[in-house]
Write an enzyme that holds these catalytic residues in place. Structure first.
Site, PDB file in Angstrom:
ATOM      1  N   GLU A  46       0.873  -1.183   0.000  1.00  0.00           N
ATOM      2  CA  GLU A  46       0.000   0.000   0.000  1.00  0.00           C
ATOM      3  C   GLU A  46       0.904   1.225   0.000  1.00  0.00           C
ATOM      4  O   GLU A  46       1.774   1.354   0.863  1.00  0.00           O
ATOM      5  CB  GLU A  46      -0.925   0.041   1.221  1.00  0.00           C
ATOM      6  CG  GLU A  46      -1.870   1.243   1.144  1.00  0.00           C
ATOM      7  CD  GLU A  46      -2.734   1.496   2.385  1.00  0.00           C
ATOM      8  OE1 GLU A  46      -3.600   2.375   2.309  1.00  0.00           O
ATOM      9  OE2 GLU A  46      -2.525   0.827   3.412  1.00  0.00           O
ATOM     10  N   GLU A  71       4.989   4.772   3.519  1.00  0.00           N
ATOM     11  CA  GLU A  71       4.492   6.082   3.956  1.00  0.00           C
ATOM     12  C   GLU A  71       5.656   7.072   3.947  1.00  0.00           C
ATOM     13  O   GLU A  71       6.757   6.744   4.381  1.00  0.00           O
ATOM     14  CB  GLU A  71       3.865   5.959   5.358  1.00  0.00           C
ATOM     15  CG  GLU A  71       3.522   7.250   6.048  1.00  0.00           C
ATOM     16  CD  GLU A  71       2.643   8.193   5.230  1.00  0.00           C
ATOM     17  OE1 GLU A  71       1.610   7.777   4.682  1.00  0.00           O
ATOM     18  OE2 GLU A  71       3.020   9.384   5.122  1.00  0.00           O
ATOM     19  N   ASP A  98       9.603   7.973   0.084  1.00  0.00           N
ATOM     20  CA  ASP A  98       8.761   8.592  -0.937  1.00  0.00           C
ATOM     21  C   ASP A  98       8.607   7.590  -2.082  1.00  0.00           C
ATOM     22  O   ASP A  98       9.614   7.051  -2.581  1.00  0.00           O
ATOM     23  CB  ASP A  98       9.434   9.880  -1.434  1.00  0.00           C
ATOM     24  CG  ASP A  98       8.517  10.704  -2.318  1.00  0.00           C
ATOM     25  OD1 ASP A  98       7.744  10.111  -3.109  1.00  0.00           O
ATOM     26  OD2 ASP A  98       8.558  11.935  -2.227  1.00  0.00           O
ATOM     27  N   ASP A 120      -2.984  11.665  -2.132  1.00  0.00           N
ATOM     28  CA  ASP A 120      -3.021  13.135  -2.178  1.00  0.00           C
ATOM     29  C   ASP A 120      -3.400  13.596  -3.586  1.00  0.00           C
ATOM     30  O   ASP A 120      -2.834  13.106  -4.565  1.00  0.00           O
ATOM     31  CB  ASP A 120      -1.655  13.704  -1.786  1.00  0.00           C
ATOM     32  CG  ASP A 120      -1.298  13.380  -0.344  1.00  0.00           C
ATOM     33  OD1 ASP A 120      -2.192  12.946   0.401  1.00  0.00           O
ATOM     34  OD2 ASP A 120      -0.125  13.556   0.041  1.00  0.00           O
ATOM     35  N   LYS A 124      -3.039  21.224  -8.334  1.00  0.00           N
ATOM     36  CA  LYS A 124      -2.488  22.127  -9.365  1.00  0.00           C
ATOM     37  C   LYS A 124      -1.950  21.330 -10.551  1.00  0.00           C
ATOM     38  O   LYS A 124      -1.254  20.316 -10.360  1.00  0.00           O
ATOM     39  CB  LYS A 124      -1.346  22.972  -8.772  1.00  0.00           C
ATOM     40  CG  LYS A 124      -1.857  23.971  -7.750  1.00  0.00           C
ATOM     41  CD  LYS A 124      -0.757  24.857  -7.246  1.00  0.00           C
ATOM     42  CE  LYS A 124      -1.364  25.828  -6.242  1.00  0.00           C
ATOM     43  NZ  LYS A 124      -0.489  26.140  -5.127  1.00  0.00           N
ATOM     44  N   ASP A 156     -12.213   9.659  -2.658  1.00  0.00           N
ATOM     45  CA  ASP A 156     -13.471  10.419  -2.618  1.00  0.00           C
ATOM     46  C   ASP A 156     -13.397  11.575  -3.610  1.00  0.00           C
ATOM     47  O   ASP A 156     -14.371  12.291  -3.790  1.00  0.00           O
ATOM     48  CB  ASP A 156     -13.681  11.008  -1.210  1.00  0.00           C
ATOM     49  CG  ASP A 156     -12.585  11.999  -0.878  1.00  0.00           C
ATOM     50  OD1 ASP A 156     -11.403  11.639  -1.024  1.00  0.00           O
ATOM     51  OD2 ASP A 156     -12.899  13.148  -0.531  1.00  0.00           O
ATOM     52  N   THR A 194     -10.496   2.107   4.980  1.00  0.00           N
ATOM     53  CA  THR A 194      -9.309   2.815   5.467  1.00  0.00           C
ATOM     54  C   THR A 194      -9.773   3.886   6.461  1.00  0.00           C
ATOM     55  O   THR A 194     -10.972   4.148   6.586  1.00  0.00           O
ATOM     56  CB  THR A 194      -8.556   3.504   4.301  1.00  0.00           C
ATOM     57  OG1 THR A 194      -9.204   4.734   3.997  1.00  0.00           O
ATOM     58  CG2 THR A 194      -8.493   2.633   3.071  1.00  0.00           C
ATOM     59  N   TYR A 196      -9.399   7.173   6.210  1.00  0.00           N
ATOM     60  CA  TYR A 196     -10.061   8.266   5.482  1.00  0.00           C
ATOM     61  C   TYR A 196     -11.431   7.836   4.970  1.00  0.00           C
ATOM     62  O   TYR A 196     -12.389   8.597   5.005  1.00  0.00           O
ATOM     63  CB  TYR A 196      -9.169   8.727   4.317  1.00  0.00           C
ATOM     64  CG  TYR A 196      -8.202   9.807   4.710  1.00  0.00           C
ATOM     65  CD1 TYR A 196      -7.184   9.545   5.621  1.00  0.00           C
ATOM     66  CD2 TYR A 196      -8.292  11.087   4.195  1.00  0.00           C
ATOM     67  CE1 TYR A 196      -6.286  10.530   6.003  1.00  0.00           C
ATOM     68  CE2 TYR A 196      -7.410  12.084   4.574  1.00  0.00           C
ATOM     69  CZ  TYR A 196      -6.404  11.799   5.474  1.00  0.00           C
ATOM     70  OH  TYR A 196      -5.521  12.786   5.850  1.00  0.00           O
TER      71      TYR A 196
HETATM   72  N1  SAM Z   1      -4.304   5.588   2.900  1.00  0.00           N
HETATM   73  C1  SAM Z   1      -4.695   6.234   4.160  1.00  0.00           C
HETATM   74  C2  SAM Z   1      -6.192   6.226   4.301  1.00  0.00           C
HETATM   75  O1  SAM Z   1      -6.866   5.997   3.287  1.00  0.00           O
HETATM   76  O2  SAM Z   1      -6.682   6.417   5.405  1.00  0.00           O
HETATM   77  C3  SAM Z   1      -4.103   7.654   4.246  1.00  0.00           C
HETATM   78  C4  SAM Z   1      -4.583   8.633   3.203  1.00  0.00           C
HETATM   79  S1  SAM Z   1      -3.730  10.199   3.293  1.00  0.00           S
HETATM   80  C5  SAM Z   1      -4.806  11.296   2.501  1.00  0.00           C
HETATM   81  C6  SAM Z   1      -2.460  10.006   2.072  1.00  0.00           C
HETATM   82  C7  SAM Z   1      -1.168   9.461   2.652  1.00  0.00           C
HETATM   83  O3  SAM Z   1      -0.262   9.195   1.594  1.00  0.00           O
HETATM   84  C8  SAM Z   1      -0.479  10.421   3.602  1.00  0.00           C
HETATM   85  O4  SAM Z   1      -0.157   9.767   4.807  1.00  0.00           O
HETATM   86  C9  SAM Z   1       0.772  10.846   2.825  1.00  0.00           C
HETATM   87  O5  SAM Z   1       1.856  11.179   3.663  1.00  0.00           O
HETATM   88  C10 SAM Z   1       1.044   9.622   1.980  1.00  0.00           C
HETATM   89  N2  SAM Z   1       1.774   9.897   0.741  1.00  0.00           N
HETATM   90  C11 SAM Z   1       1.479  10.847  -0.173  1.00  0.00           C
HETATM   91  N3  SAM Z   1       2.359  10.845  -1.176  1.00  0.00           N
HETATM   92  C12 SAM Z   1       3.235   9.847  -0.911  1.00  0.00           C
HETATM   93  C13 SAM Z   1       4.384   9.362  -1.581  1.00  0.00           C
HETATM   94  N4  SAM Z   1       4.818   9.906  -2.730  1.00  0.00           N
HETATM   95  N5  SAM Z   1       5.048   8.321  -1.036  1.00  0.00           N
HETATM   96  C14 SAM Z   1       4.636   7.777   0.131  1.00  0.00           C
HETATM   97  N6  SAM Z   1       3.560   8.211   0.825  1.00  0.00           N
HETATM   98  C15 SAM Z   1       2.864   9.230   0.306  1.00  0.00           C
END
Ligand code: SAM
Length: 217
Positions: A46, A71, A98, A120, A124, A156, A194, A196
């Site tokens: 994930e 994460e 990342d 995320d 933009k 969503d 999840t 969110y």
């Molecule tokens: N998946 C979880 C949920 O549905 O409850 C968390 C959703 S949260 C909006 C998005 C997560 O993705 C954040 O914790 C963020 O730090 C992580 N994230 C975003 N871009 C990422 C990347 N390039 N690599 C690793 N993690 C990333």
């Protein structure tokens, strides 16, 4: 997502047996994650696991699948680590990294499934490449997914979902199925929520989901 810095989170991750944060460590397992887990079970990841509820539930339900949660932020990952001891199985670890660098971590055919949950949106246009469903990321997933591997994406965010549908076509991937309202669709059976998702569903927001694959790699 608004982030609160959690003091000592980097040190907590460094000391935890279920988490990796040094590239020299997690990149050293490229091509041999099965040796790390000590079995030949499929590996599901994930990306952007947040506080980890979803992947922990999956690991508990499916002891014959190995899970890796990825994460970007230590302050978020430590929340998952707080819950990790509740899970008695060894089939789940976390990597703080990342996802940009994902091809340095997994080899061709090493991964059976990738989950992207509430990624995320990067609204933009100039940041479109950073969206985890952009063609740039799909090309990376292409380099590590098994031939019959799948990416399963939930959100969503309708503009992000529509963008993702276009990217799937542009990258030449196959859209196996999709819905704009998972919780009122035939696909809801077996759905694991999840953090969110739980929040958005309580607010009455529809959840979009797609399952995608590709024929060749
Ligand atoms: N998946 C979880 C949920 O549905 O409850 C968390 C959703 S949260 C909006 C998005 C997560 O993705 C954040 O914790 C963020 O730090 C992580 N994230 C975003 N871009 C990422 C990347 N390039 N690599 C690793 N993690 C990333």
């Amino acid at each position: 997502m608004r982030l609160r810095n959690v003091k000592g989170s980097r040190e907590t991750i460094a000391a935890n047996e279920y988490a990796m944060h040094l590239p020299e460590e997690y990149e050293s397992y490229k091509g041999c994650w099965n040796k790390f887990f000590g079995n030949n079970n499929p590996i599901h990841i994930e990306i952007g696991m947040g506080k980890g509820q979803f992947i922990m539930d999956l690991a508990r339900m499916n002891p014959d699948i190995n899970y890796i949660g990825i994460e970007k932020y230590s302050s978020v990952l430590v929340r998952a680590l707080e819950k990790r001891p509740e899970l008695e199985t060894k089939n789940l670890i976390f990597i703080r990294m990342d996802a940009e660098d994902i091809v340095k971590v997994f080899d061709k055919n090493e991964i059976e499934r990738i989950y992207l949950n509430f990624s995320d949106p990067w609204p933009k246009d100039r940041h479109a490449k950073r969206r985890l469903t952009s063609t740039q990321f799909l090309n990376k997933y292409n380099q590590l997914l098994q031939l019959d591997g799948k990416v399963i994406f939930k959100t969503d965010n309708r503009p992000l979902f529509d963008f993702s549908l276009e990217q799937v076509e542009e990258a030449g991937w196959t859209l196996e199925n999709y819905t704009y309202d998972l919780h009122n669709s035939e696909y809801v059976e077996g759905n694991v929520m999840t953090e969110y998702e739980t929040k958005f569903v309580a607010e009455g927001k529809p959840i979009c989901r797609m399952v995608i694959s590709r024929e060749e790699n």
